[in-house]
Design an enzyme around this catalytic site. Structure first.
Site, mmCIF file in Angstrom:
data_model
loop_
_atom_site.group_PDB
_atom_site.id
_atom_site.type_symbol
_atom_site.label_atom_id
_atom_site.label_comp_id
_atom_site.label_asym_id
_atom_site.label_seq_id
_atom_site.Cartn_x
_atom_site.Cartn_y
_atom_site.Cartn_z
ATOM 1 N N HIS A 81 0.844 -1.191 0.000
ATOM 2 C CA HIS A 81 0.000 0.000 0.000
ATOM 3 C C HIS A 81 0.880 1.242 0.000
ATOM 4 C CE1 HIS A 81 0.501 -0.873 4.442
ATOM 5 N NE2 HIS A 81 1.069 0.296 4.268
HETATM 6 C C1 T46 Z 1 2.601 0.759 6.914
HETATM 7 C C2 T46 Z 1 3.348 -0.466 7.314
HETATM 8 C C3 T46 Z 1 4.797 -0.210 7.516
HETATM 9 C C4 T46 Z 1 -5.182 -0.383 12.830
HETATM 10 O O1 T46 Z 1 -6.328 -0.650 13.245
HETATM 11 N N1 T46 Z 1 -4.513 0.707 13.304
HETATM 12 C C5 T46 Z 1 -3.262 1.035 12.886
HETATM 13 O O2 T46 Z 1 -2.701 2.056 13.360
HETATM 14 C C6 T46 Z 1 -2.628 0.214 11.900
HETATM 15 C C7 T46 Z 1 -1.226 0.558 11.408
HETATM 16 C C8 T46 Z 1 -3.304 -0.876 11.434
HETATM 17 N N2 T46 Z 1 -4.551 -1.158 11.891
HETATM 18 C C9 T46 Z 1 -5.244 -2.348 11.386
HETATM 19 C C10 T46 Z 1 -5.620 -2.281 9.916
HETATM 20 C C11 T46 Z 1 -5.586 -3.714 9.493
HETATM 21 O O3 T46 Z 1 -6.828 -4.329 9.754
HETATM 22 O O4 T46 Z 1 -4.370 -3.459 11.501
HETATM 23 C C12 T46 Z 1 -4.539 -4.338 10.411
HETATM 24 C C13 T46 Z 1 -3.210 -4.593 9.734
HETATM 25 O O5 T46 Z 1 -2.807 -3.391 9.055
HETATM 26 P P1 T46 Z 1 -2.038 -3.434 7.669
HETATM 27 O O6 T46 Z 1 -2.514 -4.566 6.842
HETATM 28 O O7 T46 Z 1 -2.085 -2.076 7.062
HETATM 29 O O8 T46 Z 1 -0.554 -3.777 8.193
HETATM 30 P P2 T46 Z 1 0.805 -3.668 7.379
HETATM 31 O O9 T46 Z 1 1.843 -4.292 8.232
HETATM 32 O O10 T46 Z 1 0.641 -4.177 6.006
HETATM 33 O O11 T46 Z 1 1.078 -2.094 7.264
HETATM 34 C C14 T46 Z 1 1.416 -1.344 8.424
HETATM 35 C C15 T46 Z 1 0.709 0.009 8.388
HETATM 36 O O12 T46 Z 1 -0.698 -0.171 8.228
HETATM 37 C C16 T46 Z 1 1.172 0.908 7.276
HETATM 38 O O13 T46 Z 1 0.883 2.228 7.619
HETATM 39 O O14 T46 Z 1 3.102 1.583 6.175
HETATM 40 O O15 T46 Z 1 2.813 -1.120 8.461
#
Ligand code: T46
Length: 139
Positions: free
Chosen positions: A57
């Site tokens: 993303h």
């Molecule tokens: C990024 C990389 C480095 C929340 O509810 N609150 C939060 O602050 C975050 C970061 C995530 N979430 C929830 C959203 C999803 O349901 O946690 C779940 C996993 O998030 P995501 O799939 O976006 O995780 P990553 O590891 O792919 O990405 C994260 C960050 O979202 C993003 O900002 O740049 O780490």
């Protein structure tokens, strides 16, 4: 330190305050090493799946700095024109991801812990999770 060619990405080196055999302390402060006001932090751990792939993303508004405070992982950064793969393996080296940087994180070591500081609170609407939409908005 690796030369970064991708727009809105840079490596951030923290100093190390060494206490001999009693360990090392690294510190980052907002508006100094971290180039924004910090409104949120989160961490990613328990990365036991060897094939885990995270990220995929970009952000429209939020800026972040990622630190691999234990272990190592690979991050692919992409500004829509240039792509680069960087290994983060030093707890005092961070990577700044500005807006409109597509990132993919993979090749996590077992003991990998990633600490992320972010410039704003969580808002799913500011994420771009579709690569073709990312290219549309970037170029
Ligand atoms: C990024 C990389 C480095 C929340 O509810 N609150 C939060 O602050 C975050 C970061 C995530 N979430 C929830 C959203 C999803 O349901 O946690 C779940 C996993 O998030 P995501 O799939 O976006 O995780 P990553 O590891 O792919 O990405 C994260 C960050 O979202 C993003 O900002 O740049 O780490």
């Amino acid at each position: 330190m690796e030369n970064i060619i991708v727009k809105n990405v840079k490596l951030i080196q923290l100093s190390q305050i060494k206490d001999g055999s009693d360990g090392i302390l690294s510190v980052a402060q907002e508006s100094k090493e971290i180039p924004f006001h910090i409104k949120r932090f989160f961490y990613i751990y328990n990365l036991k799946n060897k094939n885990a792939v995270r990220g995929k993303h970009a952000h429209r508004k939020v800026e972040q700095v990622l630190f691999c405070i234990n272990g190592s992982f690979e991050i692919l950064v992409d500004d829509g024109k240039f792509k680069q793969s960087i290994i983060l393996s030093e707890p005092n080296t961070g990577i700044f991801l500005g807006t409109y940087v597509w990132n993919i994180m993979r090749n996590f070591s077992d003991n990998c812990i990633i600490l992320v500081v972010a410039s704003d609170i969580y808002d799913e609407n500011e994420y771009i999770r579709d690569y073709s939409q990312f290219l549309k908005e970037t170029i």
